[in-house]
Write an enzyme that holds these catalytic residues in place. Structure first.
Site, PDB file in Angstrom:
ATOM      1  N   GLY A   1      51.017  30.968  10.025  1.00  0.00           N
ATOM      2  CA  GLY A   1      50.476  29.612   9.923  1.00  0.00           C
ATOM      3  C   GLY A   1      51.346  28.658   9.130  1.00  0.00           C
ATOM      4  N   ALA A   2      52.652  28.859   9.173  1.00  0.00           N
ATOM      5  CA  ALA A   2      53.557  28.041   8.353  1.00  0.00           C
ATOM      6  C   ALA A   2      54.028  26.783   9.068  1.00  0.00           C
ATOM      7  CB  ALA A   2      54.763  28.871   7.909  1.00  0.00           C
ATOM      8  N   ASN A   3      53.372  26.428  10.152  1.00  0.00           N
ATOM      9  CA  ASN A   3      53.743  25.197  10.856  1.00  0.00           C
ATOM     10  C   ASN A   3      53.096  23.963  10.236  1.00  0.00           C
ATOM     11  OD1 ASN A   3      51.267  26.328  11.762  1.00  0.00           O
ATOM     12  ND2 ASN A   3      51.276  25.006  13.564  1.00  0.00           N
TER      13      ASN A   3
ATOM     14  N   GLY B   1      50.620  22.453   6.477  1.00  0.00           N
ATOM     15  CA  GLY B   1      49.900  22.680   5.227  1.00  0.00           C
ATOM     16  C   GLY B   1      50.595  23.548   4.205  1.00  0.00           C
TER      17      GLY B   1
ATOM     18  N   TYR C   1      32.955  31.908   6.767  1.00  0.00           N
ATOM     19  CA  TYR C   1      34.240  31.716   6.097  1.00  0.00           C
ATOM     20  C   TYR C   1      34.266  32.488   4.773  1.00  0.00           C
ATOM     21  CZ  TYR C   1      37.992  29.453   3.474  1.00  0.00           C
ATOM     22  OH  TYR C   1      39.113  29.214   2.716  1.00  0.00           O
TER      23      TYR C   1
END
Length: 316
Positions: free
Chosen positions: A46-48, A50, A200
């Site tokens: 998820g490093a694309n 934030g 969550y």
């Protein structure tokens, strides 16, 4: 009513006047490590965008070969291009990884292992939050499937490479929300009762328990693992909740930037002498209090075994 609106407006105006001081207070800890990473290999999910993107930027700045593992490859390439230009490090690569699909996870791992002979840092950063009820490609409730099971499988598939590259680290992004979570073994998929907020929280508790059990099983291997609360961060994670988006905007002076939110991940990835604290939970670059449920060894072991059964793997 007009008087109340007037008071609210005055209060918000006051907040924004003192915003710089507030932001400095709420920015939290800063990673103080000066460790450089030439020759080191890093995978960040998820490093694309934030926190993950800012984590990737800093590790690339320190000379690491960074793999951005994400679902949206186009967005990932845009982030990688920006990071390469900013850090002058050409070794920022993008690979497809959809944590909601075990076939994609296995394909990513197979490609990575064929491409790289070492892996020094794995940061399980990606996640979803407050999703309406839905299931992954494999039939798992989305929060459980993406936030816990997806990273569980990914870590399993990459673990031998980590062991071959010691000292190595696994950083799992959890949340202070784990304090509210509970593992309902009789209803892990939320089919009997579902709340997207609690779902969550349950998944973040699962991250904590995974970290605890993983640390126990990795003793003596040279691979250590840490759980992280990044703080309340301005990111796309809250996109499924209109209320949270509104609150984040109103109380922006109290919300960390993505760069500030990345500091504890960086601390756990880089700080020297952290090995004796494997399995521990960090917030603002220091150890933080863990809920009693997150310290339950029996639940951690049971969740490990159930996760293996759900994924059809053996991991002793």
């Amino acid at each position: 009513m007009l008087a109340i609106l007037g008071l609210l407006t005055s209060f918000l105006s006051f907040l924004y006047v003192i915003a710089p001081s507030i932001r400095k207070f709420f920015a939290g800890g800063v990673c103080r490590s000066n460790v450089q990473l030439p020759g080191k290999v890093v995978v960040i999910t998820g490093a694309n965008t934030g926190i993950g993107k800012e984590t990737a930027r800093e590790l690339a700045r320190r000379g690491a070969r960074v793999y951005i593992a994400c679902r949206d490859v186009l967005k990932g390439e845009s982030a990688a291009s920006e990071i390469r230009a900013d850090t002058k490090n050409s070794q920022v690569l993008v690979r497809k990884l959809d944590l909601s699909d075990t076939k994609s996870i296995r394909a990513f791992a197979e490609g990575f292992l064929a491409e790289e002979k070492q892996l020094h840092i794995l940061i399980n950063n990606a996640g979803v939050m407050m999703c309406p009820y839905s299931k992954t490609a494999d039939g798992f409730e989305t929060h459980l499937g993406v936030n816990h099971l997806g990273h569980f499988l990914l870590t399993h598939l990459l673990l031998e490479r980590l062991k071959e590259s010691t000292p190595a680290r696994v950083v799992n992004l959890s949340s202070v929300a784990h304090h509210v979570g509970k593992i309902h073994f009789h209803d892990l998929q939320g089919e009997k009762r579902y709340s997207r907020g609690f779902a969550y929280c349950h998944s973040k508790l699962a991250n904590m328990l995974f970290t605890r059990e993983l640390a126990k099983r990795l003793q003596g291997t040279g691979v250590t693992t840490y759980a992280v609360h990044p703080g309340v961060v301005s990111s796309e994670l809250v996109r499924h909740s209109f209320l949270l988006c509104l609150l984040w905007r109103i109380f922006s002076p109290f919300v960390k930037s993505a760069r500030e939110g990345a500091q504890t991940s960086l601390h756990c990835a880089l700080a020297e002498g952290l090995e004796p604290l494997s399995g521990k939970y960090f917030s603002d670059c220091k150890r933080a209090w863990v809920s009693p449920r997150a310290r339950d060894n029996k639940t951690a072991e049971r969740l490990w075994n159930v996760s293996c059964e759900l994924l059809g793997i053996q991991w002793d």
